[in-house]
Write an enzyme that holds these catalytic residues in place. Structure first.
Site, PDB file in Angstrom:
ATOM      1  N   GLU A  87       1.419  -1.504  -0.069  1.00  0.00           N
ATOM      2  CA  GLU A  87      -0.479  -0.176   0.022  1.00  0.00           C
ATOM      3  C   GLU A  87       0.783   0.996  -0.086  1.00  0.00           C
ATOM      4  O   GLU A  87       0.949   1.881   1.322  1.00  0.00           O
ATOM      5  CB  GLU A  87      -0.779  -0.772   1.164  1.00  0.00           C
ATOM      6  CG  GLU A  87      -1.722  -1.148   1.275  1.00  0.00           C
ATOM      7  CD  GLU A  87      -2.499  -1.408   0.202  1.00  0.00           C
ATOM      8  OE1 GLU A  87      -3.495  -0.098  -0.721  1.00  0.00           O
ATOM      9  OE2 GLU A  87      -3.728  -2.050   0.199  1.00  0.00           O
TER      10      GLU A  87
ATOM     11  N   CYS B 299      -2.686   9.412   2.997  1.00  0.00           N
ATOM     12  CA  CYS B 299      -2.075   8.659   1.002  1.00  0.00           C
ATOM     13  C   CYS B 299      -3.544   8.636   0.269  1.00  0.00           C
ATOM     14  O   CYS B 299      -3.223   9.021  -0.563  1.00  0.00           O
ATOM     15  CB  CYS B 299      -1.992   7.273   1.190  1.00  0.00           C
ATOM     16  SG  CYS B 299      -3.232   6.293   2.490  1.00  0.00           S
TER      17      CYS B 299
HETATM   18  P1  NAP Z   1       8.049   5.175   4.829  1.00  0.00           P
HETATM   19  O1  NAP Z   1       9.908   5.595   5.191  1.00  0.00           O
HETATM   20  O2  NAP Z   1       7.998   4.572   3.536  1.00  0.00           O
HETATM   21  O3  NAP Z   1       7.829   3.842   5.863  1.00  0.00           O
HETATM   22  C1  NAP Z   1       7.429   2.712   6.371  1.00  0.00           C
HETATM   23  C2  NAP Z   1       7.489   1.863   7.164  1.00  0.00           C
HETATM   24  O4  NAP Z   1       8.665   1.582   6.558  1.00  0.00           O
HETATM   25  C3  NAP Z   1       8.256   2.453   8.635  1.00  0.00           C
HETATM   26  O5  NAP Z   1       8.032   1.251   9.543  1.00  0.00           O
HETATM   27  C4  NAP Z   1       9.973   2.036   8.582  1.00  0.00           C
HETATM   28  O6  NAP Z   1      10.410   1.882   9.446  1.00  0.00           O
HETATM   29  C5  NAP Z   1      10.095   1.371   7.037  1.00  0.00           C
HETATM   30  N1  NAP Z   1      10.704   1.843   6.306  1.00  0.00           N
HETATM   31  C6  NAP Z   1      11.756   2.452   5.910  1.00  0.00           C
HETATM   32  N2  NAP Z   1      12.495   2.210   5.116  1.00  0.00           N
HETATM   33  C7  NAP Z   1      12.746   0.833   5.161  1.00  0.00           C
HETATM   34  C8  NAP Z   1      13.301   0.252   4.418  1.00  0.00           C
HETATM   35  N3  NAP Z   1      14.522   0.383   3.908  1.00  0.00           N
HETATM   36  N4  NAP Z   1      12.947  -1.728   4.006  1.00  0.00           N
HETATM   37  C9  NAP Z   1      12.365  -1.763   5.126  1.00  0.00           C
HETATM   38  N5  NAP Z   1      11.522  -1.301   5.411  1.00  0.00           N
HETATM   39  C10 NAP Z   1      10.903   0.251   5.807  1.00  0.00           C
HETATM   40  O7  NAP Z   1       6.994   5.818   4.796  1.00  0.00           O
HETATM   41  P2  NAP Z   1       6.066   6.428   5.801  1.00  0.00           P
HETATM   42  O8  NAP Z   1       7.367   8.001   5.723  1.00  0.00           O
HETATM   43  O9  NAP Z   1       6.251   6.524   6.913  1.00  0.00           O
HETATM   44  O10 NAP Z   1       4.475   6.761   5.256  1.00  0.00           O
HETATM   45  C11 NAP Z   1       4.569   7.667   4.384  1.00  0.00           C
HETATM   46  C12 NAP Z   1       4.034   6.997   3.228  1.00  0.00           C
HETATM   47  O11 NAP Z   1       3.094   5.917   3.276  1.00  0.00           O
HETATM   48  C13 NAP Z   1       4.355   8.084   2.166  1.00  0.00           C
HETATM   49  O12 NAP Z   1       3.956   7.626   0.377  1.00  0.00           O
HETATM   50  C14 NAP Z   1       1.902   8.065   1.642  1.00  0.00           C
HETATM   51  O13 NAP Z   1       0.901   7.703   1.015  1.00  0.00           O
HETATM   52  C15 NAP Z   1       2.149   6.052   2.364  1.00  0.00           C
HETATM   53  N6  NAP Z   1       1.060   5.636   2.860  1.00  0.00           N
HETATM   54  C16 NAP Z   1       0.247   4.449   2.141  1.00  0.00           C
HETATM   55  C17 NAP Z   1      -1.083   3.854   2.264  1.00  0.00           C
HETATM   56  C18 NAP Z   1      -1.840   3.246   1.561  1.00  0.00           C
HETATM   57  O14 NAP Z   1      -2.822   2.794   1.784  1.00  0.00           O
HETATM   58  N7  NAP Z   1      -1.937   3.684   0.245  1.00  0.00           N
HETATM   59  C19 NAP Z   1      -1.595   4.511   3.682  1.00  0.00           C
HETATM   60  C20 NAP Z   1      -0.948   5.376   4.206  1.00  0.00           C
HETATM   61  C21 NAP Z   1       0.321   5.856   4.191  1.00  0.00           C
HETATM   62  P3  NAP Z   1      11.302   3.372  10.485  1.00  0.00           P
HETATM   63  O15 NAP Z   1       9.575   4.575  10.188  1.00  0.00           O
HETATM   64  O16 NAP Z   1      11.894   2.870  11.100  1.00  0.00           O
HETATM   65  O17 NAP Z   1      11.977   4.070   9.003  1.00  0.00           O
END
Ligand code: NAP
Length: 479
Positions: A253, A287
């Site tokens: 997602e 999102c």
């Molecule tokens: P993110 O930076 O991608 O992080 C999401 C999760 O992934 C966190 O638990 C993070 O852990 C972990 N993570 C970070 N780097 C990683 C890696 N290299 N390998 C594996 N896991 C990793 O996203 P975010 O800033 O938290 O969230 C915002 C994004 O989520 C936006 O783009 C939004 O559109 C998207 N989103 C999508 C949906 C949907 O349903 N499609 C819903 C909500 C949000 P750490 O915090 O420890 O780095």
């Protein structure tokens, strides 16, 4: 510092026990309202994750009946409803969204467990009506085995509810890794699981810490068959690469870039009201929130006025204060991104219709901002802003607006406002987005499947489709 009866530990939860990191390392959690220190939680790594996986494997060997799973799912929903105020308070403090909104997110989360409990019978085995090859054919929905659930910070309880409800429904033990920015809400969920639900040890495990080592351990373990991730497209791509060696199934997602289209026959007051709810929820950090607002040229000025009038009444501040409707952004990087998008659009010719004032606030704040005539070259046209910016673009022709709306790598959510329902449905048929609202800015709900097209990911959460995310269909012909 935060103090709460729902934070019995600042550690992870493995095999039914709270534990801190083997190394003793911790990660700081801050309140974005003033960047004040809330807590230092365990910063775990590979060894703790491997123990969580081992506990999950042991739990997998003790399957639960459908009836038992239904009891757990309902007990989790009850527990969340019972503790909605305190979980909401913790969520508000670490995320920043207004308290009432945070508590509403707890209700939303409870809805996923309730829905899964109600529809669990969909996972009963079925027998085909036909008898090909002179056999009776049965289809069983087996649990995929251990699952890894990785969640973002923008819905600290909502996102795990979608995944964990489906994992429990399928009887898959899980290893959960929350965002390092909002781990406290997840600890509170585990406190509820421990006190109110009585899940057997190992059925749900919590590992806290930075993502790299934890997710690598999940990908390296043969028993982890599905990894469900919500977060950025950038990280999603990386996970696709990591999933290849073990041929793991992924549910992704990812990010969005939602168009919000207002035709000249639309009810402009309704479109403006719905846009406020859609755009400013979670500080604009969702999102599914509108990222590009396409307004028909004939109504652009009057719509901009209606919108500005509503945005003017938004109160920015500490989400714990009554009357505040827009909290801070998650951190200084998020503020810098919105600022860059606004400055870039204005430099490229956009007009500022309205900009609020957040100058007296010391935390990660950006004021609500409305721009008109944003050109397609502006960064906010192609990138997800994730903040309280409303960039408006005018259009004159239906085919043009469909082309512009689809002119993105993302395909998560879109919205269309028109008095002509037939036209609205025909436009939606041509829009490549998984969630498409007609005369509503409403986002997902537990009862309906939700997920993206294109680079917004694959798989579905919620609805009957979401119940099957962690199952494997096993086909059994009986001769
Ligand atoms: P993110 O930076 O991608 O992080 C999401 C999760 O992934 C966190 O638990 C993070 O852990 C972990 N993570 C970070 N780097 C990683 C890696 N290299 N390998 C594996 N896991 C990793 O996203 P975010 O800033 O938290 O969230 C915002 C994004 O989520 C936006 O783009 C939004 O559109 C998207 N989103 C999508 C949906 C949907 O349903 N499609 C819903 C909500 C949000 P750490 O915090 O420890 O780095």
């Amino acid at each position: 510092m935060i103090d709460s009866p729902l934070l019995p530990s600042l550690g992870g939860y493995i095999n039914g026990e709270w534990i801190m990191a083997d190394s003793g390392a911790t990660l700081a959690v801050t309140n974005p309202v003033d960047n004040g220190h809330l807590a230092a939680v365990a910063a775990m790594g590979v060894a703790e994750t491997e123990r969580a996986i081992a506990a999950s494997e042991a739990a997998f060997d003790r399957p639960a009946s459908l009836e038992q799973r239904r009891l757990w799912l309902n007990a989790i929903a009850d527990g969340l409803e019972k503790h909605r105020e305190e979980i909401g308070r913790i969520l508000c403090l670490e995320h920043g969204k207004p308290l009432a909104e945070a508590q509403g997110e707890v209700d939303y989360a409870a809805g996923f467990f309730r829905y899964s409990a109600r529809h669990l019978d969909a996972l009963e085995p079925r027998t085909l009506d036909e008898r090909p090859r002179d056999c009776t054919w049965h289809v069983h929905y087996r649990p995929a085995r251990v699952v890894g659930l990785i969640t973002p910070w923008n819905f600290p309880i909502g996102m795990i509810a979608k995944k964990l409800s489906a994992a429990i429904a399928a009887d898959c033990p899980s290893v959960i890794k929350p965002s390092s920015k909002t781990p406290l809400t997840m600890i509170a969920l585990f406190a509820v699981l421990e006190r109110e639900v009585g899940l057997p040890a190992g059925k749900a495990n919590l590992v806290l810490g930075s993502a790299g080592p934890i997710t690598q351990a999940l990908f390296d373990a043969p028993s982890v068959r599905v990894i469900s991730f919500t977060g950025s497209t950038e990280v999603g791509r990386e996970l696709i690469r990591q999933a290849a060696p073990g041929v793991k199934r992924l549910t992704l997602e990812l990010g969005g870039n939602a168009p919000y289209i207002i035709f000249d026959d639309a009810d402009l007051d309704k479109a403006a009201d719905q846009l406020i709810g859609n755009k400013f929820r979670g500080g604009g950090q969702t999102c599914v929130c509108a990222n590009r607002i396409f307004v028909h040229a004939k109504v652009a000025e009057s719509f901009a006025e209606k919108l500005a009038e509503r945005v003017r009444s938004i109160t920015v501040g500490d989400g714990m204060e009554p009357g505040v409707s827009l909290g801070p952004l998650i951190d200084a990087n998020a503020v810098a991104k919105v600022k860059r998008h606004v400055e870039d659009a204005v430099a490229k010719g956009a007009q500022t219709v309205y900009q609020g004032d957040a100058s007296g606030l010391s935390g990660s704040f950006y004021p609500p901002t409305v721009l008109l005539d944003v050109p397609p070259e502006a960064a906010c046209y192609s990138e997800e802003t994730f903040g309280p910016l409303v960039p408006m673009i005018t259009f004159a022709d239906e085919a043009d607006v469909v082309r512009m709306a689809n002119d993105t790598d993302f395909g998560l959510a879109c919205y269309v406002f028109t008095a002509n329902e037939a036209r609205g449905l025909s436009v939606i048929e041509r829009l490549r987005f998984g969630h498409a609202g007609l005369n509503t800015g409403s986002g997902p709900t537990p009862e309906a499947p939700f997920g993206g097209m294109k680079q917004s990911g694959y798989g579905r959460e919620g609805g009957l489709e979401g119940l099957f995310e962690f199952t494997e269909a096993q086909t059994v012909p009986v001769g």
